[in-house]
Write a protein that holds these residues in place. Structure first.
Motif, mmCIF file in Angstrom:
data_model
loop_
_atom_site.group_PDB
_atom_site.id
_atom_site.type_symbol
_atom_site.label_atom_id
_atom_site.label_comp_id
_atom_site.label_asym_id
_atom_site.label_seq_id
_atom_site.Cartn_x
_atom_site.Cartn_y
_atom_site.Cartn_z
ATOM 1 N N ALA A 156 0.833 -1.209 0.000
ATOM 2 C CA ALA A 156 0.000 0.000 0.000
ATOM 3 C C ALA A 156 0.866 1.256 0.000
ATOM 4 C CB ALA A 156 -0.919 -0.007 1.218
ATOM 5 N N ARG A 157 1.962 1.209 0.746
ATOM 6 C CA ARG A 157 2.877 2.358 0.791
ATOM 7 C C ARG A 157 3.458 2.644 -0.595
ATOM 8 N NH1 ARG A 157 8.589 1.844 3.829
ATOM 9 N NH2 ARG A 157 9.058 0.898 1.806
ATOM 10 N N THR A 158 3.924 1.591 -1.259
ATOM 11 C CA THR A 158 4.511 1.752 -2.597
ATOM 12 C C THR A 158 3.485 2.289 -3.588
ATOM 13 O OG1 THR A 158 6.075 -0.044 -2.204
ATOM 14 C CG2 THR A 158 5.630 0.527 -4.502
ATOM 15 N N LYS A 159 2.274 1.718 -3.555
ATOM 16 C CA LYS A 159 1.222 2.155 -4.478
ATOM 17 C C LYS A 159 0.889 3.630 -4.260
ATOM 18 C CE LYS A 159 -3.518 1.072 -5.911
ATOM 19 N NZ LYS A 159 -4.695 0.187 -5.677
ATOM 20 N N ASN A 175 9.552 13.217 1.000
ATOM 21 C CA ASN A 175 8.468 14.166 1.301
ATOM 22 C C ASN A 175 7.160 13.434 1.558
ATOM 23 O OD1 ASN A 175 9.704 16.425 -1.234
ATOM 24 N ND2 ASN A 175 10.106 16.470 0.957
ATOM 25 N N ILE A 176 6.885 12.471 0.699
ATOM 26 C CA ILE A 176 5.619 11.737 0.802
ATOM 27 C C ILE A 176 5.622 10.824 2.018
ATOM 28 C CG2 ILE A 176 4.090 10.109 -0.385
ATOM 29 C CD1 ILE A 176 5.371 11.163 -3.033
ATOM 30 N N MET A 177 6.732 10.116 2.233
ATOM 31 C CA MET A 177 6.814 9.176 3.362
ATOM 32 C C MET A 177 6.521 9.867 4.689
ATOM 33 S SD MET A 177 7.898 5.852 2.923
ATOM 34 C CE MET A 177 9.080 5.478 4.223
ATOM 35 N N GLY A 178 6.984 11.095 4.838
ATOM 36 C CA GLY A 178 6.778 11.818 6.088
ATOM 37 C C GLY A 178 5.333 12.193 6.338
ATOM 38 N N ARG A 179 4.488 12.114 5.291
ATOM 39 C CA ARG A 179 3.075 12.490 5.433
ATOM 40 C C ARG A 179 2.138 11.280 5.438
ATOM 41 N NH1 ARG A 179 2.474 16.420 0.522
ATOM 42 N NH2 ARG A 179 0.269 16.317 1.142
ATOM 43 N N LYS A 202 3.887 6.684 9.961
ATOM 44 C CA LYS A 202 3.068 6.944 11.143
ATOM 45 C C LYS A 202 1.907 5.954 11.183
ATOM 46 C CE LYS A 202 3.690 12.002 10.864
ATOM 47 N NZ LYS A 202 4.269 12.059 9.500
ATOM 48 N N ILE A 203 1.461 5.624 12.383
ATOM 49 C CA ILE A 203 0.243 4.829 12.538
ATOM 50 C C ILE A 203 -0.598 5.440 13.640
ATOM 51 C CG2 ILE A 203 1.342 3.171 14.112
ATOM 52 C CD1 ILE A 203 -0.567 1.038 12.818
ATOM 53 N N LYS A 204 -1.896 5.495 13.411
ATOM 54 C CA LYS A 204 -2.814 6.032 14.406
ATOM 55 C C LYS A 204 -3.863 4.978 14.751
ATOM 56 C CE LYS A 204 -2.441 10.965 13.417
ATOM 57 N NZ LYS A 204 -3.206 12.219 13.210
ATOM 58 N N LYS A 205 -4.234 4.955 16.017
ATOM 59 C CA LYS A 205 -5.284 4.036 16.456
ATOM 60 C C LYS A 205 -6.645 4.704 16.323
ATOM 61 C CE LYS A 205 -2.296 1.510 19.654
ATOM 62 N NZ LYS A 205 -2.054 1.109 21.057
ATOM 63 N N VAL A 206 -7.585 3.969 15.762
ATOM 64 C CA VAL A 206 -8.959 4.457 15.633
ATOM 65 C C VAL A 206 -9.752 3.894 16.803
ATOM 66 C CG1 VAL A 206 -10.997 4.567 14.176
ATOM 67 C CG2 VAL A 206 -8.712 4.465 13.134
ATOM 68 N N LEU A 231 -1.901 15.462 5.806
ATOM 69 C CA LEU A 231 -1.377 14.102 5.853
ATOM 70 C C LEU A 231 -2.013 13.255 4.745
ATOM 71 C CD1 LEU A 231 -1.421 13.572 9.724
ATOM 72 C CD2 LEU A 231 0.536 14.171 8.285
ATOM 73 N N ILE A 232 -1.423 12.107 4.484
ATOM 74 C CA ILE A 232 -1.895 11.234 3.409
ATOM 75 C C ILE A 232 -2.277 9.872 3.989
ATOM 76 C CG2 ILE A 232 -1.351 10.161 1.180
ATOM 77 C CD1 ILE A 232 0.824 12.297 0.825
ATOM 78 N N PRO A 233 -3.552 9.636 4.270
ATOM 79 C CA PRO A 233 -3.981 8.304 4.721
ATOM 80 C C PRO A 233 -3.770 7.287 3.592
ATOM 81 C CG PRO A 233 -5.657 9.972 5.173
ATOM 82 C CD PRO A 233 -4.670 10.588 4.238
ATOM 83 N N PHE A 234 -3.200 6.123 3.926
ATOM 84 C CA PHE A 234 -2.925 5.164 2.852
ATOM 85 C C PHE A 234 -3.244 3.713 3.214
ATOM 86 C CE2 PHE A 234 0.714 4.338 5.417
ATOM 87 C CZ PHE A 234 1.240 3.109 5.024
ATOM 88 N N PHE A 235 -3.526 3.426 4.483
ATOM 89 C CA PHE A 235 -3.662 2.016 4.881
ATOM 90 C C PHE A 235 -4.531 1.916 6.123
ATOM 91 C CE2 PHE A 235 -2.111 -1.623 7.423
ATOM 92 C CZ PHE A 235 -2.123 -2.648 6.491
#
Length: 258
Positions: A156-159, A175-179, A202-206, A231-235
């Protein structure tokens, strides 16, 4: 398989292993099969009824052996000794090199591809998820659930990085990885957080509700907040049966949001 049949099949396995090692010099060390040789030799889908042990065992010589590197043969210089007396291990007997290239172990590589297509068809995955004869899909068996979570996150990160760079070429990968932000339930297994650490994101708990499940509104709220912050949610890793209490996240709500 009851105890009596297990004894019988175990003795047959020992005989097979002994015969194999005794006559290994009669076999060609490196297989000369063409890529894709195995798929036409077995059924396109998983059988509805079990086959006899005898029939399965016959398939070893007919289907598997032509695609095996016989690493126990003395003429094979990078020899790796096997644990040949292991009753659970024809794989160990053959010292199969289950690397990522077809040449390293044709039978092992191709059997895995076909079996995972079987699984994909059993759970009605779309055709593009399958390897097939010419497909771009297909799966790989991971060693554990933790490993599978990590591979999913990295994919998912690569995509996402590729997508963002196609939209904004001036952005570097750093730049992207940091967001990038990954998400999981506050009830999720620790392996999900560990995958994010290894993936350097980064990971956040919902927060889960009073039934310890993540619902759509909770995920949407945190996504909206993070996107507004740049930020860029990706996973998002949904959990079906959490470790603490076997709660299920609400997939029907979460899927469309993802």
């Amino acid at each position: 398989m009851d105890a009596a049949e297990f004894r019988k099949r175990g003795k047959e396995m020992v005989d097979y292993i002994a015969d194999y090692l005794e006559k290994i010099d009669k076999r060609q060390v490196f297989p000369d099969v063409e890529p894709g040789y195995l798929r036409p030799l077995i059924a396109d889908c998983a059988p509805q009824d079990p086959e006899s042990f005898e029939d399965v065992f016959k398939d070893i010589e007919r289907i598997i052996m032509p695609g095996v590197i016989h690493a126990e043969e003395e003429k094979f210089y990078p020899k790796l000794s096997s644990n040949a007396i292991s009753l659970h291990g024809l794989v160990r007997l053959f010292s199969l090199f289950c690397f990522s290239t077809q040449a390293a172990s044709p039978a092992c590589t191709e059997l895995e591809t076909v079996m995972l297509d079987w699984l994909g068809k059993m759970i009605n995955l779309p055709e593009e998820f399958l390897a097939g004869k010419d497909g771009q899909g297909g799966g790989v068996i991971q060693g554990s659930a933790s490993e599978a979570t990590l591979i999913s996150l990295l994919a998912a990160r690569t995509k996402t990085i590729r997508r963002v760079q196609s939209e904004k070429p001036e952005l570097t990968e750093a730049n992207i990885m940091g967001r990038l932000v990954a998400y999981a339930s506050d009830q999720a297994h620790s392996s999900v957080e560990r995958a994010a650490l290894i993936g350097a994101v980064k990971i956040k708990k919902v927060f889960s509700d009073d039934t310890f499940s993540v619902c759509g509104s909770a995920l949407k709220k945190v996504l909206d907040e993070d996107k507004a912050s740049g930020l860029i949610p990706f996973f998002f890793c949904a959990t079906l049966g959490t470790t603490p209490c076997c709660s299920f996240d609400k997939l029907l709500e979460l899927g469309p949001i993802c």
